[in-house]
Design an enzyme around this catalytic site. Structure first.
Site, PDB file in Angstrom:
ATOM      1  N   GLU A  24       0.861  -1.191   0.000  1.00 48.38           N
ATOM      2  CA  GLU A  24       0.000   0.000   0.000  1.00 48.38           C
ATOM      3  C   GLU A  24       0.890   1.232   0.000  1.00 48.38           C
ATOM      4  O   GLU A  24       1.848   1.312   0.775  1.00 48.38           O
ATOM      5  CB  GLU A  24      -0.880   0.020   1.253  1.00 48.38           C
ATOM      6  CG  GLU A  24      -1.719   1.295   1.339  1.00 48.38           C
ATOM      7  CD  GLU A  24      -2.495   1.410   2.645  1.00 48.38           C
ATOM      8  OE1 GLU A  24      -3.402   0.592   2.863  1.00 48.38           O
ATOM      9  OE2 GLU A  24      -2.184   2.323   3.438  1.00 48.38           O
ATOM     10  N   THR A  55      -3.872   4.806  -1.570  1.00 49.92           N
ATOM     11  CA  THR A  55      -4.904   5.311  -0.659  1.00 49.92           C
ATOM     12  C   THR A  55      -5.614   6.532  -1.255  1.00 49.92           C
ATOM     13  O   THR A  55      -5.152   7.142  -2.222  1.00 49.92           O
ATOM     14  CB  THR A  55      -4.330   5.681   0.724  1.00 49.92           C
ATOM     15  OG1 THR A  55      -3.421   6.760   0.538  1.00 49.92           O
ATOM     16  CG2 THR A  55      -3.635   4.507   1.375  1.00 49.92           C
ATOM     17  N   ARG A 114     -15.683   2.901   3.705  1.00 52.62           N
ATOM     18  CA  ARG A 114     -16.579   3.974   4.121  1.00 52.62           C
ATOM     19  C   ARG A 114     -15.783   5.271   4.291  1.00 52.62           C
ATOM     20  O   ARG A 114     -16.216   6.335   3.908  1.00 52.62           O
ATOM     21  CB  ARG A 114     -17.259   3.597   5.436  1.00 52.62           C
ATOM     22  CG  ARG A 114     -18.230   4.648   5.892  1.00 52.62           C
ATOM     23  CD  ARG A 114     -18.975   4.191   7.113  1.00 52.62           C
ATOM     24  NE  ARG A 114     -18.587   4.977   8.260  1.00 52.62           N
ATOM     25  CZ  ARG A 114     -19.358   5.166   9.310  1.00 52.62           C
ATOM     26  NH1 ARG A 114     -20.549   4.619   9.378  1.00 52.62           N
ATOM     27  NH2 ARG A 114     -18.962   5.881  10.316  1.00 52.62           N
ATOM     28  N   ASP A 116     -13.218   7.709   7.066  1.00 46.36           N
ATOM     29  CA  ASP A 116     -13.441   8.282   8.394  1.00 46.36           C
ATOM     30  C   ASP A 116     -14.072   9.657   8.286  1.00 46.36           C
ATOM     31  O   ASP A 116     -13.673  10.455   7.442  1.00 46.36           O
ATOM     32  CB  ASP A 116     -12.104   8.396   9.146  1.00 46.36           C
ATOM     33  CG  ASP A 116     -11.660   7.039   9.631  1.00 46.36           C
ATOM     34  OD1 ASP A 116     -12.508   6.292  10.137  1.00 46.36           O
ATOM     35  OD2 ASP A 116     -10.472   6.719   9.475  1.00 46.36           O
ATOM     36  N   HIS A 182     -13.402  -2.624  14.936  1.00 49.21           N
ATOM     37  CA  HIS A 182     -13.297  -1.226  14.509  1.00 49.21           C
ATOM     38  C   HIS A 182     -13.548  -0.357  15.737  1.00 49.21           C
ATOM     39  O   HIS A 182     -14.378  -0.712  16.583  1.00 49.21           O
ATOM     40  CB  HIS A 182     -14.351  -0.968  13.426  1.00 49.21           C
ATOM     41  CG  HIS A 182     -14.223   0.373  12.783  1.00 49.21           C
ATOM     42  ND1 HIS A 182     -14.762   1.505  13.337  1.00 49.21           N
ATOM     43  CD2 HIS A 182     -13.607   0.760  11.651  1.00 49.21           C
ATOM     44  CE1 HIS A 182     -14.474   2.538  12.553  1.00 49.21           C
ATOM     45  NE2 HIS A 182     -13.782   2.106  11.519  1.00 49.21           N
ATOM     46  N   LYS A 198     -20.447  -6.900   3.360  1.00 48.24           N
ATOM     47  CA  LYS A 198     -19.621  -6.472   2.221  1.00 48.24           C
ATOM     48  C   LYS A 198     -19.465  -7.635   1.230  1.00 48.24           C
ATOM     49  O   LYS A 198     -19.487  -7.433   0.020  1.00 48.24           O
ATOM     50  CB  LYS A 198     -18.254  -5.998   2.721  1.00 48.24           C
ATOM     51  CG  LYS A 198     -18.322  -4.768   3.625  1.00 48.24           C
ATOM     52  CD  LYS A 198     -16.923  -4.325   4.034  1.00 48.24           C
ATOM     53  CE  LYS A 198     -16.892  -3.649   5.374  1.00 48.24           C
ATOM     54  NZ  LYS A 198     -15.578  -3.102   5.737  1.00 48.24           N
TER      55      LYS A 198
HETATM   56  P1  FAD Z   1     -17.637  -0.039   7.193  1.00 49.69           P
HETATM   57  O1  FAD Z   1     -17.331  -1.451   6.909  1.00 49.69           O
HETATM   58  O2  FAD Z   1     -18.829   0.512   6.516  1.00 49.69           O
HETATM   59  O3  FAD Z   1     -17.781   0.116   8.759  1.00 49.69           O
HETATM   60  C1  FAD Z   1     -16.663  -0.041   9.641  1.00 49.69           C
HETATM   61  C2  FAD Z   1     -17.075  -0.563  10.985  1.00 49.69           C
HETATM   62  O4  FAD Z   1     -17.851   0.410  11.646  1.00 49.69           O
HETATM   63  C3  FAD Z   1     -17.877  -1.835  10.914  1.00 49.69           C
HETATM   64  O5  FAD Z   1     -17.014  -2.927  10.993  1.00 49.69           O
HETATM   65  C4  FAD Z   1     -18.786  -1.710  12.096  1.00 49.69           C
HETATM   66  O6  FAD Z   1     -18.186  -2.316  13.199  1.00 49.69           O
HETATM   67  C5  FAD Z   1     -18.874  -0.251  12.343  1.00 49.69           C
HETATM   68  N1  FAD Z   1     -20.092   0.327  11.830  1.00 49.69           N
HETATM   69  C6  FAD Z   1     -20.605   0.230  10.590  1.00 49.69           C
HETATM   70  N2  FAD Z   1     -21.749   0.912  10.509  1.00 49.69           N
HETATM   71  C7  FAD Z   1     -21.925   1.477  11.715  1.00 49.69           C
HETATM   72  C8  FAD Z   1     -22.898   2.334  12.259  1.00 49.69           C
HETATM   73  N3  FAD Z   1     -23.926   2.748  11.533  1.00 49.69           N
HETATM   74  N4  FAD Z   1     -22.735   2.746  13.538  1.00 49.69           N
HETATM   75  C9  FAD Z   1     -21.688   2.344  14.265  1.00 49.69           C
HETATM   76  N5  FAD Z   1     -20.742   1.545  13.790  1.00 49.69           N
HETATM   77  C10 FAD Z   1     -20.861   1.115  12.548  1.00 49.69           C
HETATM   78  N6  FAD Z   1      -9.469   5.478   5.004  1.00 49.69           N
HETATM   79  C11 FAD Z   1      -9.348   6.457   4.068  1.00 49.69           C
HETATM   80  O7  FAD Z   1      -9.884   7.567   4.277  1.00 49.69           O
HETATM   81  N7  FAD Z   1      -8.636   6.262   2.908  1.00 49.69           N
HETATM   82  C12 FAD Z   1      -8.036   5.090   2.614  1.00 49.69           C
HETATM   83  O8  FAD Z   1      -7.414   4.947   1.569  1.00 49.69           O
HETATM   84  C13 FAD Z   1      -8.142   4.029   3.575  1.00 49.69           C
HETATM   85  N8  FAD Z   1      -7.562   2.822   3.357  1.00 49.69           N
HETATM   86  C14 FAD Z   1      -7.753   1.801   4.256  1.00 49.69           C
HETATM   87  C15 FAD Z   1      -7.221   0.528   3.967  1.00 49.69           C
HETATM   88  C16 FAD Z   1      -7.400  -0.533   4.862  1.00 49.69           C
HETATM   89  C17 FAD Z   1      -6.833  -1.889   4.511  1.00 49.69           C
HETATM   90  C18 FAD Z   1      -8.122  -0.325   6.067  1.00 49.69           C
HETATM   91  C19 FAD Z   1      -8.293  -1.449   7.046  1.00 49.69           C
HETATM   92  C20 FAD Z   1      -8.644   0.924   6.376  1.00 49.69           C
HETATM   93  C21 FAD Z   1      -8.478   1.994   5.474  1.00 49.69           C
HETATM   94  N9  FAD Z   1      -9.032   3.263   5.716  1.00 49.69           N
HETATM   95  C22 FAD Z   1      -8.890   4.267   4.781  1.00 49.69           C
HETATM   96  C23 FAD Z   1      -9.728   3.533   6.980  1.00 49.69           C
HETATM   97  C24 FAD Z   1     -11.268   3.311   6.880  1.00 49.69           C
HETATM   98  O9  FAD Z   1     -11.836   4.240   5.984  1.00 49.69           O
HETATM   99  C25 FAD Z   1     -11.837   3.492   8.279  1.00 49.69           C
HETATM  100  O10 FAD Z   1     -11.398   2.468   9.121  1.00 49.69           O
HETATM  101  C26 FAD Z   1     -13.332   3.658   8.354  1.00 49.69           C
HETATM  102  O11 FAD Z   1     -13.657   4.112   9.662  1.00 49.69           O
HETATM  103  C27 FAD Z   1     -14.115   2.361   8.143  1.00 49.69           C
HETATM  104  O12 FAD Z   1     -14.207   2.035   6.841  1.00 49.69           O
HETATM  105  P2  FAD Z   1     -14.911   0.645   6.399  1.00 49.69           P
HETATM  106  O13 FAD Z   1     -14.807   0.633   4.944  1.00 49.69           O
HETATM  107  O14 FAD Z   1     -14.369  -0.494   7.126  1.00 49.69           O
HETATM  108  O15 FAD Z   1     -16.413   0.925   6.867  1.00 49.69           O
END
Ligand code: FAD
Length: 324
Positions: A24, A55, A114, A116, A182, A198
């Protein structure tokens, strides 16, 4: 549940003995940083990774630079690029436009996230936009790709002008997985449920958040498999090469502090010794998760190619010096 010891999940052109690995990287803050990153990409590509992922700044803050780096990888190397995309705060129209732009540039692999919300925003105050979760982004990517190129044509050899028309291959869509939960999870099964959602939406593989002990990953994979997750789950490993980096990474990810690694970094006498501690720790993790059945290794190392390659060499994943 038993753990597989071979690695069939990713196609392996280098042969069954080779361990798949990937990297990455993140786009530089300004365009001026691109040439140095392109040097790093040349060295990383020469090592033979399965893919290099790039990213994406939440809210689209790096769209142009992310796309510049992705198209550079596509044109200048034989390594497939993977585009991270985030959806938090986006409208359907905006997210669709970004996906189209990336597909038009030739990108066919994505890591759907999703993203942050802005720092300091409570979950209840997050403006999610039209897409509430990564699962919805997975579906949207699949839909946009199907609309853009529903068919592919293959020329029939020896019959000029004739082509075989078949449905287009679906895009490959990875998603994030969280072995230690998370930070926003409300209970320990929520992350497995999110991963199942997913997968149901069309994700073809997952990459984990970094973790510090092999069993964090291995027991998570066991729990995910028991719950019905069948897609490959690639372990994300980050070499931590200084105490300050460890503090920063713990702040960003909410991971529990690894006391063993923290103590080893604190007692290392200088930056060279700290780097050696981080590389040895990451290499040990890589060896242990591979022995437990991981389908490959995905490395995060802040665009530092020397550190990434040192981890792979120490883990015995690559043998020789890379000539780029
Ligand atoms: P989701 O899978 O939609 O949700 C994450 C978690 O939040 C779920 O597992 C669940 O436990 C909880 N959740 C879901 N919905 C809800 C809800 N409604 N209320 C409360 N909790 C809930 N970020 C960036 O900005 N750019 C990047 O390029 C990037 N690359 C990444 C690469 C990797 C391999 C990883 C692990 C993370 C990366 N991130 C990146 C960080 C990521 O965007 C954050 O961790 C974000 O908070 C969660 O994204 P997700 O896709 O897992 O979301």
């Amino acid at each position: 549940m038993s753990r597989a010891t071979t690695i069939p999940a990713f196609p392996d052109p280098a042969g069954p003995a080779a361990v798949p690995f990937s990297f990455e990287i993140y786009p530089p803050r300004t365009e001026a940083g691109l040439p140095a990153l392109y040097d790093t990409i040349r060295v990383l590509a020469a090592a033979g990774p399965r893919f290099i992922s790039v990213t994406f700044g939440a809210g689209g803050s790096t769209t142009d630079r992310s796309l510049a780096v992705l198209t550079h990888i596509l044109r200048e190397t034989s390594v497939p690029p993977v585009a991270h995309l985030t959806c938090v705060g986006s409208t359907y129209a905006d997210a669709t436009a970004v996906i189209r732009e990336f597909l038009d540039a030739g990108i066919t692999r994505f890591l759907a996230l999703r993203g942050d919300p802005p720092a300091g925003t409570a979950e209840a105050d997050v403006d999610l936009g039209d897409l509430e979760s990564a699962a919805q982004l997975v579906q949207l990517i699949g839909r946009v790709q199907a609309e853009c190129s529903p068919y592919r044509e293959e020329q029939i050899p020896g019959v000029p002008g004739a082509a075989r028309v078949e449905p287009a291959e679906p895009v490959e869509i990875s998603v994030a997985a969280f072995p230690n939960g998370h930070p926003r999870s409300r209970h320990r099964f929520e992350d497995i449920d999110a991963l199942l959602a997913k997968q149901a939406a069309g994700a073809t593989s997952a990459i984990t958040q970094l973790f510090f002990h092999a069993d964090d990953y291995l027991s998570f994979v066991d729990r995910a498999r028991a719950a019905g997750v069948s897609i490959p789950i690639l372990p994300g490993i980050m070499p931590i090469t200084s105490p300050s980096r460890l503090r920063r990474v713990l702040e960003l990810t909410g991971e529990p502090r690894p006391d063993d690694l923290a103590a080893a970094l604190e007692v290392a006498p200088d930056t060279g010794a700290q780097r050696a501690v981080g590389i040895a720790h990451a290499a040990g993790l890589a060896r242990d998760v591979l022995a437990g059945g991981a389908p490959g290794i995905h490395l995060y190392a802040f665009n530092n190619h020397e550190t990434m390659l040192a981890v792979l060499r120490t883990a015995g994943v690559i043998e020789q010096e890379i000539h780029a």
